[in-house]
Enzyme design. Structure first.
Site, PDB file in Angstrom:
ATOM      1  N   THR A 108       0.820  -1.205   0.000  1.00  0.00           N
ATOM      2  CA  THR A 108       0.000   0.000   0.000  1.00  0.00           C
ATOM      3  C   THR A 108       0.855   1.256   0.000  1.00  0.00           C
ATOM      4  O   THR A 108       0.821   2.032  -0.950  1.00  0.00           O
ATOM      5  CB  THR A 108      -0.992   0.083   1.170  1.00  0.00           C
ATOM      6  N   TRP A 150       1.344  -9.979   3.550  1.00  0.00           N
ATOM      7  CA  TRP A 150       0.712  -9.381   2.372  1.00  0.00           C
ATOM      8  C   TRP A 150       1.409  -9.876   1.108  1.00  0.00           C
ATOM      9  O   TRP A 150       0.766 -10.130   0.103  1.00  0.00           O
ATOM     10  CB  TRP A 150       0.800  -7.860   2.428  1.00  0.00           C
ATOM     11  N   ASN A 190      -3.103 -11.909   3.242  1.00  0.00           N
ATOM     12  CA  ASN A 190      -4.035 -10.813   3.419  1.00  0.00           C
ATOM     13  C   ASN A 190      -4.918 -10.602   2.197  1.00  0.00           C
ATOM     14  O   ASN A 190      -4.430 -10.361   1.087  1.00  0.00           O
ATOM     15  CB  ASN A 190      -3.266  -9.522   3.710  1.00  0.00           C
ATOM     16  N   GLU A 191      -6.222 -10.710   2.399  1.00  0.00           N
ATOM     17  CA  GLU A 191      -7.250 -10.369   1.402  1.00  0.00           C
ATOM     18  C   GLU A 191      -7.071 -11.105   0.085  1.00  0.00           C
ATOM     19  O   GLU A 191      -7.418 -10.582  -0.979  1.00  0.00           O
ATOM     20  CB  GLU A 191      -7.287  -8.852   1.185  1.00  0.00           C
ATOM     21  N   GLU A 276      -9.531  -6.366  10.034  1.00  0.00           N
ATOM     22  CA  GLU A 276      -9.081  -5.078   9.479  1.00  0.00           C
ATOM     23  C   GLU A 276     -10.290  -4.234   9.180  1.00  0.00           C
ATOM     24  O   GLU A 276     -11.228  -4.654   8.530  1.00  0.00           O
ATOM     25  CB  GLU A 276      -8.239  -5.244   8.214  1.00  0.00           C
TER      26      GLU A 276
END
Length: 801
Positions: A108, A150, A190-191, A276
């Site tokens: 990010t 991530w 993550n995600e 989150e």
């Protein structure tokens, strides 16, 4: 004649002001007093009530690079920031901390380094997450840690859902243990969904490696994993906690008016976490933060909340630069800001502890409506103390709240603390407003709209008093030889955007230390790829020359960056200039935009740099003149006025392991001034115009006959288009086709950023172009945004120097 004025002593004025403040925050009365609020709610704080176990409130350091600059803060301010985040009874008082497991790729706001850039070579000192965890634990020995990846190193075979990744995570746990960081929870990717067999294998591997007490969280995306576990007992047995992201409506950055899980999740019996949530400005996001905590339990039975991110300790030209509990983007000055998010968090963490129980009888919606606000009640493990948290952030009027205490809970004095979240200020944050003793176990309170209140029988709460120094630019000249940095760590102020730049011994006969890009292959990424690069410095720098020694370790191309400004996502989308030079001597000067497009301003060939030898690259900016040099010889001077200020940076094209040394930035003279003049339309004879030359917010941005008046004197400055002290703005920050353009106070928002792409003006936040609807030639036609199509009604020529 002048009226008489009563002069009051300063101490009396202070007393009156405080009295008025407390009266505006909270009114307390014993049961039986007449109600004055339009809505009344009775809360049953019954210690015998059922409810789930509270697991704690945390925040996320990672996803990514958002804690980077904190490591370089002066010791005094660094300690103050850490106190506000972790010290009990001082600030956010976080009970949990989620750490990114670095993977050498941007996730990010930066790239966090892996502990294992190449297979089998582990460096537990890489990055800053373990350091941060040590600092948190020193302040709060009871804090719990949670690791999540991530991205992952590129040497891993079989993709993320592989045995290699499991072994990598176990190596990371070993580093955490060696650094005194006891990790209690571990996630997957993550995600990026889940692989049930991988989680089953992870559980077995953790048990075999001596980490049987580490609990697995899945899947850090949505509720699909827990749905799958309903028919997969091995998967269900492997996972201890189900964690979902952004389950409070609106998703990333949503308003959290309502939250959701699903039937399978609620029926599973294991804890449900909001693993989150957030993505909100540190001040304006505070109402949504507290709603996600209270409504997360009421609506979805989630028992833990993690705010993304912990802190915006990043450069201010990066995305999400005001998002978190605090901001700290100026390490050279020591300046930082404590956000309202800190105090919204404190209203829960300072009044509860993990292991407490939610009381379902004491949790719900004020007046039975989400528009009035919410309340949750929790009882201590001693079965006597309790805290009721009331939030009124969606209310429009004062309300009465009656709390009836029973079931073994203390009927002693309750202490009332409050924070104004809808209109945050230091003076209205975490204020001890009053104490009240119940009568026959009951008392009534009047709560004002826009607040969060904590009514508690506990003590020990407090509010930090440290203050930030003033912010200031990083002074020039600036230089770094990297010789004072510890080997295998990140260099001071360098913030990696992709890859990993670490201090290593210099190669090829040079003594001392250098910075080397040490990620040798493309990582398993979370965010889209770019060349490996790292940024440094102050976005306000204007005229300067940046110089660095470079040693190409393989055939390839090194980069020197300048005037690096606004970055969007992915990280390669940034306003900046690049000077690229390869081992063959091929060079280019490239202008890069935050929209993702780029333009080569000049290119050619100079003497070959070769490999394994040292050379000096230089990129100078003076006004609109850009000069590129190799080994003291000018290879090209160009003129361009697009970007007039910004940071410096170093990089490589791809993932070569090149070295850099002796970075210097020397000032030029004055400050580059952006050109001002008319912006002409592709529709003949028309110009971009501020209707009537007005400075009133909301004034239409229109087309008009070109007339050279003040209403048509535009300045393109750092991505913003300014006229009469105002900025060209997209109404309401909307992104839909047909949204109108207007004039508004300049605020740096994404809806005020415009990037030249050829002759179009693209707004990166929406991906759409400034458009003259219907190719209109009528004076006064208000402009809008529309899908970019290259039409003449989307062509705009900016003023030149």
């Amino acid at each position: 004649m002048p009226t008489a004025r009563v002069v009051r002593p300063p101490r009396l004025l202070l007393y009156l002001a405080l009295t008025a403040l407390l009266a505006s925050v909270f009114y307390v009365a014993t049961a039986g007093a007449p109600a004055s609020a339009a809505t009344s709610t009775t809360i049953s704080a019954n210690g015998s009530s059922g409810g789930r176990t509270f697991d704690g409130i945390g925040a996320i350091s990672g996803g990514g690079g958002n804690s980077r600059l904190l490591k370089d803060y002066p010791a005094a301010q660094q300690s103050q920031i850490l106190d506000y985040l972790f010290k009990p009874g001082y600030g956010a008082d976080l009970q949990m901390l989620k750490l990114e497991i670095g993977g050498d790729a941007n996730s990010t706001d930066g790239s966090e380094p892996s502990i294992e850039h190449t297979r089998g070579v582990v460096n537990c000192n890489a990055g800053y997450e373990f350091w941060l965890a040590q600092q948190a634990k020193a302040r709060n020995p009871n804090i719990a840690f949670y690791g999540l990846a991530w991205a992952a190193p590129g040497w891993i075979s079989g993709g993320f859902w592989s045995t290699d990744t499991i072994n990598y995570l176990i190596s990371w746990l070993g580093c955490a243990k060696a650094d005194g960081v006891p990790v209690s929870y571990l996630g997957g990717w993550n995600e990026r969904g889940f692989n049930a067999d991988w989680y089953i294998n992870l559980r077995t591997a953790l048990n075999n490696a001596g980490y049987g007490d580490v609990k697995i969280v899945a899947d850090d995306s949505g509720w699909d994993a827990v749905d799958a576990a309903a028919s997969n007992s091995a998967f269900n047995n492997a996972v201890s906690i189900w964690g979902a992201h952004y389950s409070c409506n609106g998703g990333d950055g949503g308003n959290a008016d309502t939250c959701s899980s699903d039937a399978a999740a609620k029926a599973n019996g294991k804890p449900l976490w909001d693993s989150e949530q957030g993505s909100q400005d540190m001040n304006t996001g505070a109402p949504a933060l507290i709603r996600a905590i209270t409504r997360g339990y009421i609506d979805a039975k989630m028992t833990s909340y993690f705010n993304w991110p912990l802190i915006a300790a990043i450069y201010p030209n990066l995305p999400y630069s005001t998002v978190g509990l605090m901001t700290a983007g100026s390490p050279w000055s020591g300046a930082y800001s404590v956000g309202a998010n800190t105090w919204a968090t404190a209203q829960v963490t300072q009044f509860t502890q993990p292991g407490w129980k939610f009381l379902d009888s004491g949790s719900g919606y004020l007046g039975g409506s989400e528009s009035n606000g919410t309340y949750v009640t929790l009882k201590s493990t001693n079965n006597s103390d309790y805290t009721t948290i009331v939030e009124t952030t969606t209310a429009s009027a004062a309300q009465n709240v009656t709390i009836n205490v029973s079931g073994g809970l203390s009927t002693g004095t309750a202490h009332v603390w409050a924070t104004n979240l809808n209109n945050p200020s230091t003076g209205a944050s975490l204020i001890h407003t009053q104490d009240v003793t119940p009568s026959n176990g009951s008392y009534t309170l009047s709560v004002q709209p826009g607040y969060v209140y904590s009514i508690t029988t506990t003590t020990g709460q407090g509010k930090g008093t440290a203050t930030s120094p003033a912010s200031g630019a990083l002074a020039l000249p600036y230089s770094d030889t990297f010789d004072s940095d510890a080997t295998n760590t990140e260099a001071k102020y360098l913030s990696d955007m992709q890859g990993s730049f670490e201090v290593r011994p210099c190669a090829n006969g040079r003594s001392g230390q250098c910075v080397q890009q040490v990620t040798p292959v493309i990582p398993i990424e979370w965010q889209n790829d770019s060349d490996a690069f790292s940024l440094l410095g102050d976005p306000t720098w204007s005229n300067y020359t940046v110089k660095v020694d470079v040693n190409l370790q393989q055939a390839g191309t090194a980069e020197l960056l300048g005037r690096a400004g606004t970055q969007s996502r992915p990280q390669g989308n940034q306003n900046l200039y690049k000077f690229r030079v390869s081992n063959t001597g091929a060079w280019s000067i490239v202008k890069n935009y935050s929209s993702g497009s780029s333009t080569t301003l000049a290119s050619g060939t100079t003497t070959a740099l070769g490999t394994g030898t040292w050379h000096t690259l230089s990129l100078g900016f003076q006004g609109t003149t850009i000069t590129a040099m190799v080994d003291g010889n000018t290879v090209k001077t160009v003129t361009d006025s697009t970007f007039l200020s910004g940071q410096v940076g170093i990089g490589v094209v791809g993932y070569q392991t090149d070295q850099f040394d002796n970075l210097t930035i020397t000032p030029g003279t004055g400050t580059a001034q952006p050109p001002t003049g008319p912006i002409t339309s592709g529709v003949a004879g028309k110009c971009l115009d501020d209707n009537g030359g007005s400075t009133v917010n909301g004034t239409a941005a229109q087309i008009w006959d070109c007339n050279n008046t003040a209403a048509q004197q535009w300045t393109y400055n750092g991505g913003a288009l300014q006229v009469n002290g105002k900025c060209l703005d997209i109404t309401g920050a909307a992104t839909a086709n047909g949204t109108l353009a207007e004039i508004w106070d300049c605020n740096g928002g994404g809806n005020q950023q415009w990037v030249q792409n050829g002759n179009t003006l693209v707004n990166p936040a929406s991906g759409r172009c400034l458009d003259d609807p219907g190719f209109s030639t009528t004076n006064g036609t208000q402009l809008e945004i529309w899908d970019c199509n290259g039409g003449t009604n989307q062509q705009w020529t900016l003023p030149s120097a």
